[in-house]
Design a protein around this motif. Structure first.
Motif, PDB file in Angstrom:
ATOM      1  N   THR A  88       0.814  -1.233   0.000  1.00 11.51           N
ATOM      2  CA  THR A  88       0.000   0.000   0.000  1.00 11.51           C
ATOM      3  C   THR A  88       0.836   1.267   0.000  1.00 11.51           C
ATOM      4  O   THR A  88       0.331   2.340  -0.292  1.00 11.51           O
ATOM      5  CB  THR A  88      -0.908   0.045   1.252  1.00 11.51           C
ATOM      6  N   GLY A  89       2.104   1.174   0.381  1.00  8.58           N
ATOM      7  CA  GLY A  89       2.894   2.408   0.412  1.00  8.58           C
ATOM      8  C   GLY A  89       4.334   2.134   0.763  1.00  8.58           C
ATOM      9  O   GLY A  89       4.710   1.010   1.119  1.00  8.58           O
ATOM     10  N   GLU A  90       5.140   3.171   0.628  1.00 11.32           N
ATOM     11  CA  GLU A  90       6.533   3.053   1.031  1.00 11.32           C
ATOM     12  C   GLU A  90       7.001   4.348   1.658  1.00 11.32           C
ATOM     13  O   GLU A  90       6.388   5.404   1.477  1.00 11.32           O
ATOM     14  CB  GLU A  90       7.417   2.627  -0.143  1.00 11.32           C
ATOM     15  N   PHE A  91       8.077   4.262   2.390  1.00 13.23           N
ATOM     16  CA  PHE A  91       8.566   5.421   3.127  1.00 13.23           C
ATOM     17  C   PHE A  91      10.081   5.385   3.248  1.00 13.23           C
ATOM     18  O   PHE A  91      10.657   4.312   3.439  1.00 13.23           O
ATOM     19  CB  PHE A  91       7.973   5.435   4.547  1.00 13.23           C
ATOM     20  N   GLY A  92      10.693   6.556   3.160  1.00 12.81           N
ATOM     21  CA  GLY A  92      12.066   6.696   3.638  1.00 12.81           C
ATOM     22  C   GLY A  92      13.155   6.729   2.600  1.00 12.81           C
ATOM     23  O   GLY A  92      14.320   6.815   2.956  1.00 12.81           O
ATOM     24  N   LYS A  93      12.781   6.716   1.287  1.00  9.25           N
ATOM     25  CA  LYS A  93      13.878   6.694   0.307  1.00  9.25           C
ATOM     26  C   LYS A  93      14.764   7.924   0.457  1.00  9.25           C
ATOM     27  O   LYS A  93      15.960   7.852   0.247  1.00  9.25           O
ATOM     28  CB  LYS A  93      13.315   6.607  -1.099  1.00  9.25           C
ATOM     29  N   ASP A  94      14.148   9.068   0.819  1.00  7.77           N
ATOM     30  CA  ASP A  94      14.978  10.275   0.962  1.00  7.77           C
ATOM     31  C   ASP A  94      14.824  10.935   2.336  1.00  7.77           C
ATOM     32  O   ASP A  94      14.997  12.130   2.493  1.00  7.77           O
ATOM     33  CB  ASP A  94      14.638  11.279  -0.163  1.00  7.77           C
ATOM     34  N   VAL A  95      14.446  10.139   3.341  1.00  3.67           N
ATOM     35  CA  VAL A  95      14.347  10.663   4.707  1.00  3.67           C
ATOM     36  C   VAL A  95      15.165   9.766   5.639  1.00  3.67           C
ATOM     37  O   VAL A  95      15.259   8.558   5.413  1.00  3.67           O
ATOM     38  CB  VAL A  95      12.867  10.627   5.211  1.00  3.67           C
ATOM     39  N   GLY A  96      15.726  10.365   6.676  1.00  3.28           N
ATOM     40  CA  GLY A  96      16.389   9.565   7.708  1.00  3.28           C
ATOM     41  C   GLY A  96      17.823   9.210   7.367  1.00  3.28           C
ATOM     42  O   GLY A  96      18.380   9.645   6.355  1.00  3.28           O
ATOM     43  N   ALA A  97      18.428   8.425   8.254  1.00  3.54           N
ATOM     44  CA  ALA A  97      19.818   8.012   8.082  1.00  3.54           C
ATOM     45  C   ALA A  97      19.875   6.811   7.140  1.00  3.54           C
ATOM     46  O   ALA A  97      19.048   5.894   7.229  1.00  3.54           O
ATOM     47  CB  ALA A  97      20.418   7.655   9.441  1.00  3.54           C
ATOM     48  N   HIS A  98      20.842   6.830   6.230  1.00  2.97           N
ATOM     49  CA  HIS A  98      20.963   5.774   5.221  1.00  2.97           C
ATOM     50  C   HIS A  98      22.379   5.220   5.125  1.00  2.97           C
ATOM     51  O   HIS A  98      22.820   4.808   4.056  1.00  2.97           O
ATOM     52  CB  HIS A  98      20.522   6.310   3.859  1.00  2.97           C
ATOM     53  N   GLY A  99      23.069   5.226   6.261  1.00  2.00           N
ATOM     54  CA  GLY A  99      24.458   4.745   6.248  1.00  2.00           C
ATOM     55  C   GLY A  99      24.578   3.242   6.063  1.00  2.00           C
ATOM     56  O   GLY A  99      25.675   2.715   5.910  1.00  2.00           O
TER      57      GLY A  99
END
Ligand code: FRU
Length: 516
Positions: A221-232
């Motif tokens: 139904t959805g996705e989140f976080g590709k360009d938010v938050g820490a991505h180390g």
């Protein structure tokens, strides 16, 4: 030197070593009881033996808190994953149960969650005896070895005897892979507003949400976080839930995402987002990276489902993938954090996640008489205690400029520093004991403390035989770290690093009773 002389010398040297060792104050040398190996935590959960990592399937049902966990019963390093199992009635004392889930032809059993399907939406149980349903990731090792990218899928299993035995669903996997290498750790909840089961899942370094009516058929139904938050690093172990804001009627949605590597003090750590969930996806206007715990050793933590008091209770794995497989224990490896109650606190224009030990722990703490310890500017006071390795140390203070050292007779120490000017708190374990098993372990860990209250606030420190958990201002700023001192710490040195006198008010070192 003749061979005989050499032998004699070696004999003398080695017996001197043994003699020295046997005088050291370690658990093994002070008690013969069950669970008394050196470094064995006395009030934290550990498996009886072998390797453990993430907490899994945390669900309450019929008077029992279930704790499943990533488990490899054949070694003290990570391997083919099973779900180990323990239960508790009070979140303090635990009973070990037989292994709940074994690897099968679809793969190892990776992390996941469990729910009580109280309306029997899955049809696995009956209205009278609704099932517990576990939702987990299958990791197909052959697929990984063959260089494929579709080796992680999601499966389910159910139990009709409150978690004692489990049956895997015949039509697993319930979510196949669409070529995402890291595609795992399903956390499921019932969402009242949309009358649906919602699964949070991680896919590489972002999260996905799925919805279902029966726990078997899932729709993205959805996705989140590709360009938010820490991505180390890779995103792992999501958890989505609603939480009340302290002293108000307000509620916000919180999303936990563990990340490895890329934590603020190296390696593994858990970030959180505060925002909204509309039944399909999570949104936030949060820009800052927020961390649940700034210490190096609290990872992959998630919360209980179906908690009877409506509380949100968290347990994390008290380790770090940087060195988790190399820590100096032999019989078992690693422990869980103490269960912590979560809440939100309004701070300025935003919210901070609060995590603080559950109140049930109080019943195993033998209180001491509280005293005020006054330390003049630039000076220090030492308080000795024979139960420091199993302690709940507390005080309140107004000062933001001091140092606390936990020290043993070998001169080993863990040093906590509150720095007013830098608005920082440091946990230094560079000289805390054994640390040469891995190069990253001997570190100074930093935590920003941007907004401590002007007035008095609490500092609380839980120390067990191989860990320290520091809670500042009742869980607003938290650090958890493993420690391996070669001897018990026996002294607490309170150092005044400010230019004014400091009162460590209501100072006490409660003795925490063993739970085993
Ligand atoms: C987190 C994790 C999970 C995975 C499990 C495997 O520590 O890497 O993402 O499911 O451990 O044991």
């Amino acid at each position: 030197m003749t061979a005989l002389m050499l032998f004699m010398v070696l004999l003398v040297v080695s017996s001197a070593c043994i003699d020295k060792d046997s005088k050291q104050k370690t658990l093994e040398n002070t008690t013969q009881e069950y669970y008394a190996e050196t470094y064995r935590p006395q009030f934290h959960f550990t498996p009886e033996e072998k390797w453990m990592n993430d907490p899994n399937g945390m669900v309450y049902n019929k008077g029992v808190y279930h704790l499943f966990y990533q488990y490899y019963p054949d070694s003290i390093v990570w391997g083919p994953m099973h779900w180990g199992h323990a239960t508790s009635e009070d979140l303090v004392h635990w009973n070990h149960k037989p292994i709940a889930l074994y690897p099968d032809k679809l793969g190892y059993i990776f992390s996941g969650s469990a729910v009580l399907d109280k309306d029997n939406t899955s049809g696995f149980g009956t209205d009278e005896n609704p099932p517990l349903v576990a939702i987990y990731t299958y990791h197909d090792m052959d697929g990984e070895k063959a260089g494929r990218t579709d080796y992680q899928t999601q499966g389910i299993a159910y139990s009709l005897d409150n978690g004692d035995t489990w049956t895997k669903y015949a039509d697993n996997p319930v979510i196949g892979n669409t070529d995402i290498k890291d595609f795992r750790d399903p956390k499921v909840m019932w969402h009242e507003d949309s009358q649906a089961w919602i699964m949070s899942l991680v896919a590489g370094d972002y999260a996905q949400f799925y919805s279902s009516q029966d726990l078997k058929t899932w729709k993205l139904t959805g996705e989140f976080g590709k360009d938010v938050g820490a991505h180390g690093g890779v995103w792992e172990c999501p958890d989505l839930f609603k939480l009340e804001v302290e002293d108000s009627e307000e509620e916000k949605w919180v999303l936990f995402i563990s990340i490895n590597p890329g934590g603020p003090n190296g390696g593994s750590s858990t970030q959180y987002f505060i925002g909204d969930f509309d039944g399909k996806t999570f949104t936030t206007d949060q820009v800052a990276h927020k961390w649940l715990d700034w210490g190096t050793d609290n990872y992959a933590g998630v919360t209980y489902s179906n908690e009877p008091n409506g509380d949100r209770i968290f347990i994390g794995w008290m380790s770090n993938w940087l060195y988790g497989q190399e820590t100096p224990t032999e019989k078992w490896r690693s422990a869980m954090t103490v269960p912590r109650k979560l809440s939100l606190r309004k701070v300025g224009n935003g919210y901070d996640l609060i995590n603080y030990p559950v109140s049930n722990i109080e019943k195993i703490i033998k209180k001491e008489e509280k005293k005020n310890v006054t330390v003049v500017a630039g000076e220090k006071e030492t308080v000795s205690s024979d139960h420091l390795m199993q302690s709940d140390l507390r005080f309140t203070t107004q000062s933001k400029d001091f140092r606390i050292k936990f020290r043993n007779s070998l001169g080993e120490e863990v040093v906590l520093s509150m720095l007013e000017e830098e608005k920082e708190f440091l946990l230094d374990r560079t000289n805390s004991g054994k640390s040469d098993f891995q190069e990253d372990f001997a570190s100074v860990q930093k935590m920003p403390i941007p907004s401590l209250p002007e007035e008095t606030y609490e500092v609380r420190i839980l120390m067990d035989h191989s860990s320290i958990e520091v809670f500042i201002n009742e869980g607003q700023y938290v650090m958890t770290a493993q420690l391996f001192p070669n001897e018990f710490y026996t002294d607490v040195v309170l150092e005044n690093t400010s230019e004014r006198g400091i009162v460590f008010k209501d100072f006490e070192i409660g003795e925490v009773q063993r739970i085993w």
